[in-house]
Structure formats: C-alpha cells, structure tokens
Enzyme design. Sequence first.
Site, mmCIF file in Angstrom:
data_model
loop_
_atom_site.group_PDB
_atom_site.id
_atom_site.type_symbol
_atom_site.label_atom_id
_atom_site.label_comp_id
_atom_site.label_asym_id
_atom_site.label_seq_id
_atom_site.Cartn_x
_atom_site.Cartn_y
_atom_site.Cartn_z
ATOM 1 N N ALA A 115 5.935 6.626 -1.880
ATOM 2 C CA ALA A 115 7.204 5.935 -1.660
ATOM 3 C C ALA A 115 7.120 4.451 -1.994
ATOM 4 C CB ALA A 115 7.660 6.109 -0.214
ATOM 5 N N LYS A 116 5.901 3.924 -2.124
ATOM 6 C CA LYS A 116 5.658 2.537 -2.546
ATOM 7 C C LYS A 116 6.515 1.540 -1.773
ATOM 8 C CE LYS A 116 4.200 3.900 -7.195
ATOM 9 N NZ LYS A 116 4.526 5.351 -7.148
ATOM 10 N N ARG A 117 6.512 1.681 -0.462
ATOM 11 C CA ARG A 117 7.298 0.782 0.377
ATOM 12 C C ARG A 117 6.598 -0.562 0.524
ATOM 13 N NH1 ARG A 117 10.668 4.481 -0.649
ATOM 14 N NH2 ARG A 117 11.952 5.402 0.981
#
Length: 282
Positions: A98-100
């Site tokens: 999700a590369k938050r």
Amino acid sequence: MSSPEPFGARLRRAMDERGPLCVGIDPHASLLTEWGLNDDVAGLEWFSRTVVEAMADRVAVLKPQSAFFERFGSRGVAVLERTVAAARAAGALVVMDAKRGDIGSTMAAYAETFLHKDAPLFSDALTVSPYLGYGSLSPAVALARENGAGLFVLALTSNPEGGEVQHAVRADGRDVAATMLAHLAAENAGEEPLGSFGAVVGATLGDLSSYDLAVNGPLLAPGIGAQGATPADLPNVFGAAVHNVVPNVSRGVLRHGPDTGALRTAAERFAKEVQAAVVRAE
C-alpha cells in the site's frame, strides 16, 4: 500476556520451509481480461480467490497490491479483506503493498488500518514510504512491534524515476537510500534470527555493492519476470545479503492463470530458480 512472535522470525521460518518467493496479487484490468473475467468486483473476487487457492499453502509470502482493490470502492476493499484473511488462514504471510506514508495522527491511522491485530485488513507486513522523513514512520514502527508485524521501507526502488530522490546526497555525504538502509539496520540491531523491518530494493538495479544491504532484515525485491530481472541476477545485485532477499514475482506467475495448476507450476519454476541462484552464491 505474551508478546506475539515478531514478523522477522516468522518470515525467516517461512522462507526456510517454503523458500523465499513472494507472489503478488495484482488484479490489473488487463489480467482480468486475459483470464476471461470482467473488470468488475465479481472478476476481482474470482481472480483473488484463485490466486490464494493456488499459492497460499505453498509460497512464503503473498503480496496484494491494495490499489487494484481500492479502485472498486468499498466492495473492492471488502474483497481485499477476504483475500488477506484467506491467505493468512492457509499459511502464507501477507505483505500489504500500500506504500503508505504521512505524518503524525494520519500515519498512525494508516498503521491502525493494516498493522493492528484486530483490524479487518491486518497484514503481516506493510510497504511504507519514508519520504516525509524516516521519523514520520514511528507510529507504524511502534504498532508493528506491538502486534508482531513488519514494514518494508522504500529504499532503492526499481522505477527509473526513483533515483532523483533516492540518490540525492545529504549534507553528511550519504544519499537518501543509504540513509534509509542505515535507519533499518539500527531498527533491527540485535534481532534474531531476522529483524522485522526491511527495505524494498529492486532486483533490476544491477550491482549495488556501494550500498550496505546488511540491515539484518528482509529485502523485498520486485522486478523479477515482467520487469526484466531473473532469479540468476539476485547474487550479483544483493551480494552477501541474498539470503535475506524476498524476490517478488507478479505478472510472471499471474499470466499463467486462471488454471490453478499452471499458476502453481509457474511459481514452482521461479522458486527453484531462486533456490538455485542462492545456493550458487554460497
């Protein structure tokens, strides 16, 4: 109450028992079409369920790409919840891609979404972006430790645009990527058999001997298959750290669907090639 087993220890065991291969669950619209499915929630669910049924009892890691589920709104997120739960129940570790990345309470909320043990989307690990400063990840680091989860921090990504940020040189003479790796090494110091905080390092990047990849944590390596890297490239890219590499293959396996047998055969082929490459590096 005893603390949960750390992600790093669980990952090391899974890699030793099943091999290190990570298979992505990336329901691109084009892949749904190739599988003869409609680009809708029903197609998304069929695709995801098939990948889990084919892979979750035999590969170490499954990595759903959250964006391909989110594009269908709440119904897509509901499919993602079921996918994560089914994969973990079948024995695979789930890395949520999700590369938050954000600051303060917003980063804490992202962490609660994916790293709290009672969250519907609880995953074994989460990909995160550190480009608001490594310290901005502190809420995710803390919650991951509390719940036995892990993080994969973007460090040396396979996309060509990444270099303009990751190779930028700081006042201390280190570039940003090296700085992130140093933070991870500090995070994992003293952890056995493997720390829970890893880096994303592209398998397509060639010789990385100028970087210290010995962070005592896992290295998630996208780029094998459709992006052009092969398992045979891993020792040259990762050197002595190759034993901690989790090579990710997505389209190289998924294009063989929807037949579960063909998916398994493709994954087994990549797994054997990875194992052979690692053995040669010893």
